[in-house]
Design an enzyme around this catalytic site. Structure first.
Site, PDB file in Angstrom:
ATOM      1  N   LYS A  68       0.837  -1.223   0.000  1.00  0.00           N
ATOM      2  CA  LYS A  68       0.000   0.000   0.000  1.00  0.00           C
ATOM      3  C   LYS A  68       0.860   1.256   0.000  1.00  0.00           C
ATOM      4  O   LYS A  68       0.628   2.180  -0.768  1.00  0.00           O
ATOM      5  CB  LYS A  68      -0.924   0.035   1.231  1.00  0.00           C
ATOM      6  CG  LYS A  68      -1.915  -1.095   1.323  1.00  0.00           C
ATOM      7  CD  LYS A  68      -2.884  -0.900   2.468  1.00  0.00           C
ATOM      8  CE  LYS A  68      -2.249  -0.880   3.850  1.00  0.00           C
ATOM      9  NZ  LYS A  68      -1.647  -2.153   4.275  1.00  0.00           N
ATOM     10  N   ARG A 127      -9.303   1.018   9.643  1.00  0.00           N
ATOM     11  CA  ARG A 127      -8.766  -0.292  10.020  1.00  0.00           C
ATOM     12  C   ARG A 127      -9.698  -1.041  10.969  1.00  0.00           C
ATOM     13  O   ARG A 127      -9.331  -2.076  11.503  1.00  0.00           O
ATOM     14  CB  ARG A 127      -7.433  -0.084  10.722  1.00  0.00           C
ATOM     15  CG  ARG A 127      -6.234  -0.611   9.928  1.00  0.00           C
ATOM     16  CD  ARG A 127      -5.012  -0.184  10.693  1.00  0.00           C
ATOM     17  NE  ARG A 127      -3.852  -0.947  10.400  1.00  0.00           N
ATOM     18  CZ  ARG A 127      -2.820  -0.459   9.705  1.00  0.00           C
ATOM     19  NH1 ARG A 127      -2.882   0.739   9.164  1.00  0.00           N
ATOM     20  NH2 ARG A 127      -1.723  -1.185   9.563  1.00  0.00           N
ATOM     21  N   ARG A 187      12.167  -6.369   4.596  1.00  0.00           N
ATOM     22  CA  ARG A 187      12.167  -4.971   4.170  1.00  0.00           C
ATOM     23  C   ARG A 187      12.922  -4.083   5.172  1.00  0.00           C
ATOM     24  O   ARG A 187      13.017  -4.377   6.358  1.00  0.00           O
ATOM     25  CB  ARG A 187      10.761  -4.460   3.883  1.00  0.00           C
ATOM     26  CG  ARG A 187       9.918  -4.149   5.081  1.00  0.00           C
ATOM     27  CD  ARG A 187       8.546  -3.674   4.632  1.00  0.00           C
ATOM     28  NE  ARG A 187       7.761  -3.229   5.772  1.00  0.00           N
ATOM     29  CZ  ARG A 187       6.547  -2.741   5.686  1.00  0.00           C
ATOM     30  NH1 ARG A 187       5.948  -2.622   4.528  1.00  0.00           N
ATOM     31  NH2 ARG A 187       5.917  -2.359   6.784  1.00  0.00           N
ATOM     32  N   ARG A 189      11.983  -2.019  10.883  1.00  0.00           N
ATOM     33  CA  ARG A 189      10.961  -1.474  11.784  1.00  0.00           C
ATOM     34  C   ARG A 189      10.715  -2.429  12.942  1.00  0.00           C
ATOM     35  O   ARG A 189      10.717  -3.647  12.758  1.00  0.00           O
ATOM     36  CB  ARG A 189       9.660  -1.253  11.001  1.00  0.00           C
ATOM     37  CG  ARG A 189       9.603   0.104  10.357  1.00  0.00           C
ATOM     38  CD  ARG A 189       8.437   0.289   9.424  1.00  0.00           C
ATOM     39  NE  ARG A 189       7.169  -0.270   9.884  1.00  0.00           N
ATOM     40  CZ  ARG A 189       6.022  -0.149   9.194  1.00  0.00           C
ATOM     41  NH1 ARG A 189       5.999   0.524   8.057  1.00  0.00           N
ATOM     42  NH2 ARG A 189       4.902  -0.684   9.644  1.00  0.00           N
ATOM     43  N   ARG A 229       0.167  -8.834  13.583  1.00  0.00           N
ATOM     44  CA  ARG A 229      -0.492  -7.804  12.758  1.00  0.00           C
ATOM     45  C   ARG A 229      -1.418  -8.444  11.723  1.00  0.00           C
ATOM     46  O   ARG A 229      -2.491  -7.927  11.429  1.00  0.00           O
ATOM     47  CB  ARG A 229       0.564  -6.934  12.049  1.00  0.00           C
ATOM     48  CG  ARG A 229       1.268  -5.983  13.009  1.00  0.00           C
ATOM     49  CD  ARG A 229       2.544  -5.408  12.425  1.00  0.00           C
ATOM     50  NE  ARG A 229       2.313  -4.569  11.271  1.00  0.00           N
ATOM     51  CZ  ARG A 229       3.256  -4.299  10.351  1.00  0.00           C
ATOM     52  NH1 ARG A 229       4.462  -4.820  10.453  1.00  0.00           N
ATOM     53  NH2 ARG A 229       2.986  -3.520   9.348  1.00  0.00           N
TER      54      ARG A 229
HETATM   55  P1  AMP Z   1       1.126   0.772   8.895  1.00  0.00           P
HETATM   56  O1  AMP Z   1       2.349   1.551   8.566  1.00  0.00           O
HETATM   57  O2  AMP Z   1      -0.090   1.232   8.133  1.00  0.00           O
HETATM   58  O3  AMP Z   1       1.328  -0.721   8.800  1.00  0.00           O
HETATM   59  O4  AMP Z   1       0.784   1.080  10.429  1.00  0.00           O
HETATM   60  C1  AMP Z   1       1.711   0.790  11.457  1.00  0.00           C
HETATM   61  C2  AMP Z   1       1.008   0.705  12.792  1.00  0.00           C
HETATM   62  O5  AMP Z   1       0.376   1.978  13.080  1.00  0.00           O
HETATM   63  C3  AMP Z   1      -0.129  -0.315  12.877  1.00  0.00           C
HETATM   64  O6  AMP Z   1       0.346  -1.628  13.139  1.00  0.00           O
HETATM   65  C4  AMP Z   1      -0.929   0.254  14.043  1.00  0.00           C
HETATM   66  O7  AMP Z   1      -0.280   0.008  15.270  1.00  0.00           O
HETATM   67  C5  AMP Z   1      -0.848   1.757  13.804  1.00  0.00           C
HETATM   68  N1  AMP Z   1      -1.961   2.235  12.931  1.00  0.00           N
HETATM   69  C6  AMP Z   1      -1.848   2.770  11.674  1.00  0.00           C
HETATM   70  N2  AMP Z   1      -3.056   3.100  11.194  1.00  0.00           N
HETATM   71  C7  AMP Z   1      -3.955   2.784  12.157  1.00  0.00           C
HETATM   72  C8  AMP Z   1      -5.371   2.872  12.251  1.00  0.00           C
HETATM   73  N3  AMP Z   1      -6.123   3.357  11.244  1.00  0.00           N
HETATM   74  N4  AMP Z   1      -5.957   2.450  13.402  1.00  0.00           N
HETATM   75  C9  AMP Z   1      -5.227   1.979  14.419  1.00  0.00           C
HETATM   76  N5  AMP Z   1      -3.887   1.841  14.396  1.00  0.00           N
HETATM   77  C10 AMP Z   1      -3.247   2.239  13.274  1.00  0.00           C
END
Ligand code: AMP
Length: 224
Positions: free
Chosen positions: A13, A88, A127, A160, A171
């Protein structure tokens, strides 16, 4: 152009959002990036979110909904956006529907990128992110190089905290239980377009552009 990019962690994404953002000249809103920046800056939100991110849990709906409301106030989002990482949960999806209705926005395209789960686990553990510009690379692309190909920062690559295999699997579980129902909600509204995310980055971008053209009927303005 208003796009929601949906899909499991690691499906691409962020990579596709950056490409589309440059192509259509619309902002890329990544809730994950906003949260990571807040952690880096140790803002009150960042301090609160840090442990949650590291464990691969979700930040509370209330916090995320307020964050998105604030972001949409920004003039930069007026002519379009690419939303990556939100909604989410069903509560976030309902809140987003309400925000879009209030803003009289009814032309959102929801693209769901799909790929095999084991392939995604492999991709995520492999990654590396650049601490300076936030771009993501495959370890094999950068292992012989200590300079970021995008921003030229030196020794800036890192894994990360939430890309360890244990956290990745968690996740994925959170995605299946809490985030997947969002798709059913938008399926009912006939809004979902599926994109196969298993091919190369360029191929996935091409397929996304074709899907957008098919949905909007605007071809010439968005050719690759
Ligand atoms: P991402 O980079 O989109 O994979 O997001 C990394 C982390 O940020 C996720 O594993 C969550 O802990 C938090 N996060 C990002 N977006 C959301 C969301 N819309 N709702 C809740 N937690 C989020």
């Amino acid at each position: 152009m208003r796009i929601i990019l949906f899909g499991s962690p690691g499906v691409g994404k962020g990579t596709q959002a950056k490409i589309l953002s440059a192509k259509f000249n619309i902002p890329h809103i990544s809730t994950g990036d906003i949260l990571r920046q807040s952690v880096k800056d140790q803002t009150p939100l960042g301090i609160q979110a840090q442990n949650i991110l590291n464990k691969g849990e979700l930040v509370s709906d209330n916090i995320m909904i307020e964050l998105i409301k604030d972001t949409f106030q920004n003039a930069k989002c007026k002519n379009g956006f690419i939303l990556d990482g939100f909604p989410r949960s069903l509560a976030q999806a309902f809140a987003l529907d309400k925000i879009l209705l209030e803003l009289n926005i009814n032309d959102v395209i929801l693209l769901t990128i799909t790929a095999d789960e084991e392939e995604l686990v492999k991709r995520l553990t492999n990654r590396r992110a650049c601490r300076n510009c936030g771009n993501i690379f495959n370890y094999n692309e950068i292992k012989d190089n200590n300079e970021c190909p995008v921003c030229k920062a030196k020794n800036s690559f890192y894994l990360r905290d939430d890309d360890s295999e244990k956290v990745i699997r968690h996740r994925m579980d959170v995605f299946k239980t809490t985030t997947r129902p969002v798709l059913d909600h938008y399926e009912e509204k006939n809004m979902v377009i599926y994109i196969n995310g298993s091919s190369s980055v360029e191929e996935v971008t091409k397929n996304i552009i074709s899907a957008i053209e098919a949905r909007t009927g605007k071809k010439d303005s968005i050719s690759v």
